[in-house]
Design an enzyme around this catalytic site. Structure first.
Site, PDB file in Angstrom:
ATOM      1  NE  ARG A  26     109.429 121.756  -6.243  1.00  0.00           N
ATOM      2  CZ  ARG A  26     108.909 121.233  -5.631  1.00  0.00           C
ATOM      3  NH1 ARG A  26     108.384 121.747  -4.517  1.00  0.00           N
ATOM      4  NH2 ARG A  26     108.009 120.053  -5.827  1.00  0.00           N
TER       5      ARG A  26
ATOM      6  CE1 TYR B 233     107.548 117.395  -2.074  1.00  0.00           C
ATOM      7  CE2 TYR B 233     109.239 117.985  -3.134  1.00  0.00           C
ATOM      8  CZ  TYR B 233     108.214 118.041  -2.652  1.00  0.00           C
ATOM      9  OH  TYR B 233     107.606 119.205  -2.892  1.00  0.00           O
TER      10      TYR B 233
ATOM     11  CG  ASP C 254     110.554 121.188  -2.102  1.00  0.00           C
ATOM     12  OD1 ASP C 254     110.853 121.353  -0.465  1.00  0.00           O
ATOM     13  OD2 ASP C 254     109.272 121.367  -1.870  1.00  0.00           O
TER      14      ASP C 254
ATOM     15  CG  HIS D 173     109.149 117.863   0.842  1.00  0.00           C
ATOM     16  ND1 HIS D 173     108.099 116.821   1.438  1.00  0.00           N
ATOM     17  CD2 HIS D 173     108.571 118.726   0.338  1.00  0.00           C
ATOM     18  CE1 HIS D 173     107.280 117.388   1.236  1.00  0.00           C
ATOM     19  NE2 HIS D 173     107.473 118.126   1.134  1.00  0.00           N
TER      20      HIS D 173
ATOM     21  CD  GLU E 287     110.245 124.536  -0.652  1.00  0.00           C
ATOM     22  OE1 GLU E 287     110.722 125.043  -2.175  1.00  0.00           O
ATOM     23  OE2 GLU E 287     109.347 123.990  -0.327  1.00  0.00           O
TER      24      GLU E 287
ATOM     25  CD  GLU F 265     106.049 123.104   1.391  1.00  0.00           C
ATOM     26  OE1 GLU F 265     106.667 123.450   0.867  1.00  0.00           O
ATOM     27  OE2 GLU F 265     105.867 121.675   2.089  1.00  0.00           O
TER      28      GLU F 265
ATOM     29  NE  ARG G 180     108.668 126.895   0.213  1.00  0.00           N
ATOM     30  CZ  ARG G 180     107.870 127.142  -1.175  1.00  0.00           C
ATOM     31  NH1 ARG G 180     107.435 128.506  -1.682  1.00  0.00           N
ATOM     32  NH2 ARG G 180     107.004 125.732  -0.732  1.00  0.00           N
TER      33      ARG G 180
ATOM     34  CD  GLU H 265     105.506 125.974  -4.691  1.00  0.00           C
ATOM     35  OE1 GLU H 265     104.851 126.476  -2.869  1.00  0.00           O
ATOM     36  OE2 GLU H 265     106.000 124.756  -5.009  1.00  0.00           O
TER      37      GLU H 265
ATOM     38  CD1 TRP I 257     107.421 111.508   1.639  1.00  0.00           C
ATOM     39  CD2 TRP I 257     105.790 113.375   1.686  1.00  0.00           C
ATOM     40  NE1 TRP I 257     106.608 112.135   0.135  1.00  0.00           N
ATOM     41  CE2 TRP I 257     105.982 112.965   0.334  1.00  0.00           C
ATOM     42  CE3 TRP I 257     104.909 114.698   2.303  1.00  0.00           C
ATOM     43  CZ2 TRP I 257     105.182 113.805  -0.912  1.00  0.00           C
ATOM     44  CZ3 TRP I 257     104.911 115.508   0.853  1.00  0.00           C
ATOM     45  CH2 TRP I 257     104.814 115.088  -0.415  1.00  0.00           C
TER      46      TRP I 257
HETATM   47  O1  KDG Z   1     100.246 119.138   1.084  1.00  0.00           O
HETATM   48  C1  KDG Z   1     101.706 119.034   1.083  1.00  0.00           C
HETATM   49  C2  KDG Z   1     102.875 119.945  -0.595  1.00  0.00           C
HETATM   50  O2  KDG Z   1     102.074 120.957  -0.655  1.00  0.00           O
HETATM   51  C3  KDG Z   1     104.124 120.332  -0.549  1.00  0.00           C
HETATM   52  O3  KDG Z   1     104.875 118.466  -0.644  1.00  0.00           O
HETATM   53  C4  KDG Z   1     104.264 121.003  -1.142  1.00  0.00           C
HETATM   54  O4  KDG Z   1     106.731 120.957  -0.446  1.00  0.00           O
HETATM   55  C5  KDG Z   1     105.869 121.682  -1.331  1.00  0.00           C
HETATM   56  C6  KDG Z   1     106.177 122.216  -2.007  1.00  0.00           C
HETATM   57  O5  KDG Z   1     107.569 123.148  -2.062  1.00  0.00           O
HETATM   58  O6  KDG Z   1     105.351 123.155  -3.054  1.00  0.00           O
HETATM   59 MG    MG Z   2     108.589 122.878  -0.590  1.00  0.00          MG
END
Ligand code: KDG
Ligand code: MG
Length: 404
Positions: A147, A159, A212, A214, A238, A264, A285, A341, A404
Site C-alpha cells: 500500500r 493520513y 487507502d 480513508h 480502499e 474495516e 475488509r 493487511e 478522518w
Molecule cells: O484505528 C484506525 C486504523 O486501523 C486505520 O486508520 C488503519 O485505515 C487503516 C488501514 O487501512 O489499515
Molecule cells: Mg484503511
C-alpha cells in the site's frame, strides 16, 4: 465442561490493547482481541459489566449458541463496542475448541485452501521519492503487495504518513484529546495519480499496489480518482467514501474499473449486505475483532463468495496479534481469500503476545499449534498500563469538520 473464569486485560506496550482471556474448569484457556482504537475502555467495560457475568458457568464448546445469546440476547444489536466484545468471546472460544480438539483452528474451518496468506505492507513517505524508497524496502523484505501513501503538497499532515521515518508501524492515535489535521480534496486529487505513475515506472507490472483514501471523497470524486488510476492497475482503492450509504457505490462503479475495497469499520453483515449482493465492491475488509469474531466473519465471507467479492481483512497495528492469529486461520481456510493487511507490531507488542504465525516470502502462515497459536504474557502486560490515546479529527481548509 464449564467456563470457570474470564478476565479483561488492558495493556499498552506502545499502544493500547484489550484482550479477553477465558479459562475452563479443566484449565484450558483461550484468548480473544477486543481492541477498539480510541474506545478501548468502552469495550472493556461492556465485557466486564455485561458479558463476563453471563459467560461464567456456560459450556465453552457451544460457540454458535454463545454468539447468538450475546447478539440477540442483548436486544441492542450491532455497533462497534458490542460487536468487538462478542468477537473477543467468540475468538477465545474457537481457541479453546482448537485446544480441545488438538488441532489448529484452520483445521476446524475446513483445512488449508491455499499454501500461504498473501499480505500487503505499508510504504509511505512525505515525498514521492521517500515513498518509493519505502516500496523498495518492502520489495526487499519479500512483499508481493504494498500500500502506498504519501504527503500531499500544501497539506501539513496526511493520513498514512509516519512522522518517524523507517518505522514499520504507523500509529495515528497520537494524543489523549484528538489532534486535528487539515484536508484538501482538490490538492489530494491532483497529487495521487503522480504517485502511482512513479510506482509503476519504478517497480514494473508485477508488484501489487494499493491505496487507502480513508473515507475522504464523495462518490463522483472517487469515480474520477478511480478512473485516473486505471493505467496503474491498482489491486484496490480502499475506502474511497464513507460507506454508511451503500448505494453511493453504484455511482463509483459506473465510472471506473479500479477495484474497490471497503469495510474495516463495519461490524456486521448488514453493513455490507448491499455492497456485496449488488457487486459494488471487490474486496470486503471486515476482520475478526470488529466484525463479531470468527463465527460472524466467516458468515460475511461466505456471502461475499457468492458475489465474486474476496476477503481483504484489516490488519493495522491497532488489531492485536491475537486478532492477526485468528484472521490467518480464516484466511487460509476460506475459498474467496483475496489479501491480508499486515502492519508489523513492535517488538514490545510481540513480546506481550507470543505467537506462532510467521512471515516468509510475502506470505504469512498461521500457527500449527492447537487453537490459535497465540497467547498473552500477563506479567509482561501488567508492566504497560493503559494510556489514553485518540484518533485524529480532520477539517477542511475553511474549518469544516470532515471525515478522518
Ligand atoms: O484505528 C484506525 C486504523 O486501523 C486505520 O486508520 C488503519 O485505515 C487503516 C488501514 O487501512 O489499515
Ligand atoms: Mg484503511
Amino acid at each position: 465442561m464449564k467456563i470457570a473464569d474470564a478476565k479483561v486485560i488492558v495493556t499498552c506496550p506502545g499502544r493500547n490493547f484489550v484482550t479477553l482471556k477465558i479459562v475452563t474448569d479443566e484449565g484450558i484457556s483461550g484468548v480473544g482481541d477486543a481492541t477498539l482504537n480510541g474506545r478501548e475502555l468502552a469495550v472493556a467495560a461492556y465485557l466486564n459489566d455485561h458479558v463476563i457475568p453471563v459467560l461464567l458457568g456456560r459450556d465453552p464448546t457451544r460457540i454458535e449458541d454463545t454468539w447468538q445469546y450475546l447478539y440477540r440476547g442483548a436486544y441492542w444489536r450491532r455497533g462497534p463496542v458490542t460487536m468487538s466484545a462478542i468477537a473477543a468471546v467468540d475468538t477465545a472460544l474457537w481457541d479453546i475448541k482448537g485446544k480441545l480438539a488438538g488441532l489448529p483452528v484452520y483445521q476446524l474451518l475446513g483445512g488449508r485452501a491455499r499454501d500461504g496468506v498473501t499480505v500487503y505492507g505499508h510504504a509511505n513517505g512525505e515525498t514521492v521519492d521517500e515513498a518509493m524508497a519505502e516500496v523498495a524496502r518492502y520489495v526487499e523484505l519479500g512483499y508481493r503487495a504494498v500500500r502506498v501513501q504519501t504527503g500531499v503538497p500544501g497539506l501539513a499532515t496526511t493520513y498514512g504518513v509516519t512522522r518517524e521515518r523507517g518505522a514499520l508501524a504507523y500509529e495515528p492515535a497520537d494524543s489523549a484529546i484528538p489532534s486535528e489535521s487539515v484536508w484538501s480534496t482538490r490538492r489530494y486529487l491532483a497529487h495521487v495519480p503522480t504517485v502511482f505513475a512513479s510506482a509503476r515506472a519504478e517497480f514494473g507490472p508485477d508488484i501489487q499496489l494499493l491505496h487507502d483514501v480513508h473515507h475522504r471523497l464523495t462518490p463522483i470524486e472517487a469515480a474520477r480518482l478511480g478512473r485516473e488510476l486505471e493505467p496503474y492497475g491498482l489491486t484496490w482503492l480502499e475506502d474511497p467514501v464513507p460507506a454508511e450509504l451503500q448505494e453511493g457505490f453504484r455511482l463509483i462503479r459506473q465510472h471506473t474499473t479500479t477495484p474497490l475495497a471497503v469495510g474495516e469499520v463495519f461490524n456486521t453483515i448488514w453493513d455490507c449486505h448491499q455492497l456485496i449482493t449488488e457487486q459494488l465492491i471487490d474486496y470486503i475488509r471486515t476482520t475478526v475483532v470488529h466484525a463479531g469474531g470468527i463465527t460472524h466473519l466467516r458468515r460475511i465471507f461466505d456471502l461475499a463468495s457468492l458475489y465474486h467479492v474476496r476477503s481483504g481483512s484489516h490488519g493495522a497495528t491497532d488489531l492485536s496479534p491475537v486478532c492477526m492469529a485468528a484472521a490467518l486461520h480464516v484466511d487460509i481456510a476460506i475459498p474467496n481469500f483475496g489479501l491480508q493487511e499486515y502492519m508489523r507490531h513492535t517488538p514490545e507488542t510481540d513480546a506481550v503476545f507470543p505467537h506462532g504465525y510467521r512471515f516468509a516470502d510475502g506470505y504469512l502462515y498461521p500457527s500449527d499449534e492447537p487453537g490459535l497459536g497465540v497467547d498473552i504474557d500477563e506479567e509482561l502486560a501488567a508492566l504497560y498500563p493503559y494510556r489514553p490515546a485518540s484518533l485524529p479529527v480532520n477539517r477542511l481548509e475553511d474549518g469544516t469538520v470532515h471525515n478522518w
